[in-house]
Write an enzyme that holds these catalytic residues in place. Structure first.
Site, PDB file in Angstrom:
ATOM      1  CB  SER A 147      -0.974   0.001   1.182  1.00 40.95           C
ATOM      2  OG  SER A 147      -0.304  -0.065   2.415  1.00 40.95           O
ATOM      3  CG  ASP A 185       3.807   0.590   6.448  1.00 45.61           C
ATOM      4  OD1 ASP A 185       4.619   0.194   7.302  1.00 45.61           O
ATOM      5  OD2 ASP A 185       2.651   0.166   6.339  1.00 45.61           O
TER       6      ASP A 185
HETATM    7  P1  ADP Z   1       0.284  -4.370   2.523  1.00 53.94           P
HETATM    8  O1  ADP Z   1       0.510  -2.909   2.486  1.00 53.94           O
HETATM    9  O2  ADP Z   1       0.912  -5.014   3.706  1.00 53.94           O
HETATM   10  O3  ADP Z   1       0.680  -5.068   1.273  1.00 53.94           O
HETATM   11  P2  ADP Z   1      -2.406  -3.492   2.809  1.00 53.94           P
HETATM   12  O4  ADP Z   1      -3.657  -4.205   3.170  1.00 53.94           O
HETATM   13  O5  ADP Z   1      -1.966  -2.363   3.642  1.00 53.94           O
HETATM   14  O6  ADP Z   1      -1.279  -4.604   2.713  1.00 53.94           O
HETATM   15  O7  ADP Z   1      -2.524  -2.927   1.338  1.00 53.94           O
HETATM   16  C1  ADP Z   1      -2.939  -3.760   0.282  1.00 53.94           C
HETATM   17  C2  ADP Z   1      -3.903  -2.968  -0.584  1.00 53.94           C
HETATM   18  O8  ADP Z   1      -3.197  -1.930  -1.281  1.00 53.94           O
HETATM   19  C3  ADP Z   1      -4.523  -3.814  -1.671  1.00 53.94           C
HETATM   20  O9  ADP Z   1      -5.700  -4.460  -1.209  1.00 53.94           O
HETATM   21  C4  ADP Z   1      -4.837  -2.766  -2.744  1.00 53.94           C
HETATM   22  O10 ADP Z   1      -6.033  -2.083  -2.433  1.00 53.94           O
HETATM   23  C5  ADP Z   1      -3.689  -1.787  -2.595  1.00 53.94           C
HETATM   24  N1  ADP Z   1      -2.593  -2.107  -3.519  1.00 53.94           N
HETATM   25  C6  ADP Z   1      -1.321  -2.385  -3.186  1.00 53.94           C
HETATM   26  N2  ADP Z   1      -0.566  -2.643  -4.274  1.00 53.94           N
HETATM   27  C7  ADP Z   1      -1.387  -2.518  -5.343  1.00 53.94           C
HETATM   28  C8  ADP Z   1      -1.216  -2.669  -6.763  1.00 53.94           C
HETATM   29  N3  ADP Z   1      -0.047  -3.037  -7.302  1.00 53.94           N
HETATM   30  N4  ADP Z   1      -2.297  -2.461  -7.539  1.00 53.94           N
HETATM   31  C9  ADP Z   1      -3.493  -2.128  -7.005  1.00 53.94           C
HETATM   32  N5  ADP Z   1      -3.709  -1.979  -5.699  1.00 53.94           N
HETATM   33  C10 ADP Z   1      -2.681  -2.170  -4.865  1.00 53.94           C
HETATM   34 MG    MG Z   2      -0.119  -1.544   3.972  1.00 51.97          MG
END
Ligand code: ADP
Ligand code: MG
Length: 413
Positions: free
Chosen positions: A141, A199
């Site tokens: 994210s 983050d």
């Molecule tokens: P983390 O940050 O630990 O990977 P989070 O739940 O905080 O997990 O964030 C994940 C969310 O961020 C996904 O569900 C999506 O909404 C968004 N996201 C992250 N990377 C992408 C991407 N490459 N394309 C689209 N959405 C993304």
């Molecule tokens: Mg996150």
């Protein structure tokens, strides 16, 4: 032995090509440029950021790539290779907390927060591709937010992101701290995830070859040399593939518990307890004496002891005594599991199996309830430890985890 599955980081050329190709295929024109930002792995200092505490993340070599072109209107069109839902379209004029759902909230949120901070940002077309494991506690994210932030900074000449030099160091840390705050607003207010600032700081302000000592009370950073290879060691990341979500109530509950504890203790944040020369016993006793205060005691004990472990971890790195960080990682995991109650079966299996296979230390990393664990392993033991962890998951009927090797990589640019 079960064969482990690896998640390799793309090199820059591949990442940029993928985002550019998706942009051209989607919008039928070339982007103005491609920007990227890393995921992060936190070495130690978990659930401390929203308590004004210390954290010690590194930027991962895994990055999110954003191909972007400005538009003449205030429409944002966005597409992601990781989201099969196709092209989304949002008007910036309609952007407000709660008004934009799903992954678009992170992207539109950055533009919205920049505007809220007084920057003139218009509409844009965007295509995303990423090798940051998705929702794995490795901060996909923040990588998404930061890639958009540096893109909009460059396209609108905001002058906040500066450049990243050949050694992987950002030239303008103050400007990046401002961008990190913008990304935090996007995540908190638009995406509705009440995360602290670690983050975004890691993705924007980290330095290659260094861990980022982040003081979340005032946002100050120090770059601590972090070169495991020089010590014959490596950092193995285990993505448990277990479900987790920060938007979930658990994270918010922990945060609320810490705020309630600080309120009852009459301190601004639990950092004040960590810094108290009397130690933490007085605070734990005082809390226990408040109505239903017993439940808050282990939460506070985790936060305070975890902040002390960050200090000890950094002291070990400064003294070139890298082996000394292993027991600190173990203690961090026990504290997160027993006192903070944010671990889960998959994380415990990963940590226990890695240790049994010879890891010098291991812990869950990120918010918990799934996500990833890290293990400090001998450089020659990486494959063996990964194989042992994969086997432990298979024996228990758990879905296969994915593995990566983390080195401290450059920040967003
Ligand atoms: P983390 O940050 O630990 O990977 P989070 O739940 O905080 O997990 O964030 C994940 C969310 O961020 C996904 O569900 C999506 O909404 C968004 N996201 C992250 N990377 C992408 C991407 N490459 N394309 C689209 N959405 C993304
Ligand atoms: Mg996150």
């Amino acid at each position: 032995m079960t064969t482990p599955v690896w998640t390799p980081a793309w090199d820059r050329t591949e990442g940029e090509r993928r985002a550019r190709d998706l942009f051209v295929a989607t919008y039928g024109a070339a982007p103005e440029g491609v920007w990227s930002a890393p995921g992060r792995v936190n070495l130690i200092g978990e659930h401390t950021d929203y308590n004004g505490g210390l954290a010690l993340p590194i930027a991962l070599p895994h990055r999110t790539y954003a191909a972007v072109a400005r538009r003449d209107d205030d429409v944002v069109r966005l597409v992601s290779a990781q989201e099969p839902s196709g092209v989304r379209e949002v008007r910036l004029a309609d952007a407000a907390p709660g008004a934009v759902g799903g992954w678009a909230a992170y992207v539109v949120g950055v533009a919205w927060a920049l505007r809220e901070a007084g920057h003139a940002v218009g509409g844009f077309d965007l295509a995303i591709d990423s090798c940051v494991p998705f929702g794995a506690g490795l901060s996909s994210s923040a990588a998404l937010e930061a890639s958009v932030a540096v893109a909009l900074d460059a396209l609108h000449g905001l002058g906040l992101a500066g450049t990243v030099d050949a050694a992987g160091a950002a030239t303008d840390d103050a400007g990046r701290a401002t961008l990190a705050a913008v990304c935090v607003r996007a995540e908190n207010e638009m995406a509705g995830a009440p995360t602290g600032g670690m983050d975004q700081a890691a993705s924007l302000r980290a330095r290659a070859g260094h861990a980022l000592l982040l003081d979340c009370r005032d946002g100050a950073v120090r770059h601590v040399p972090f070169d495991l290879a020089a010590h014959g060691l490596a950092l193995l990341v285990v993505d448990t593939r277990a479900e987790h979500s920060h938007v979930d109530g658990e994270y918010a509950q922990r945060r609320a518990a810490c705020e309630e504890a600080a309120r009852r203790l009459g301190v601004g944040s639990l950092r004040d307890v960590a810094d108290d020369p009397r130690g933490d016993a007085w605070a734990l006793e005082a809390l226990a004496a408040t109505p239903d205060g017993e439940a808050l005691v282990p939460r506070v004990r985790h936060v305070v002891s975890e902040i002390a472990r960050v200090t000890a971890f950094v002291a070990a790195l400064d003294a070139d005594a890298v082996e000394a960080v292993g027991p600190l990682m173990d203690a961090s995991h026990a504290s997160l599991r027993d006192d903070y109650a944010v671990s889960c079966r998959e994380l415990d299996v990963a940590v226990d199996a890695a240790r049994a296979a010879g890891a010098r230390g291991a812990r869950m990393t990120g918010g918990g309830f799934g996500g990833s664990a890290i293990a400090l392993v001998g450089a020659d033991d990486v494959a063996g430890v990964a194989g042992a962890v994969a086997a432990a998951f298979a024996e228990r009927g758990l879905a296969a985890p994915a593995f990566a090797v983390a080195v401290a990589a450059p920040p967003a640019g």
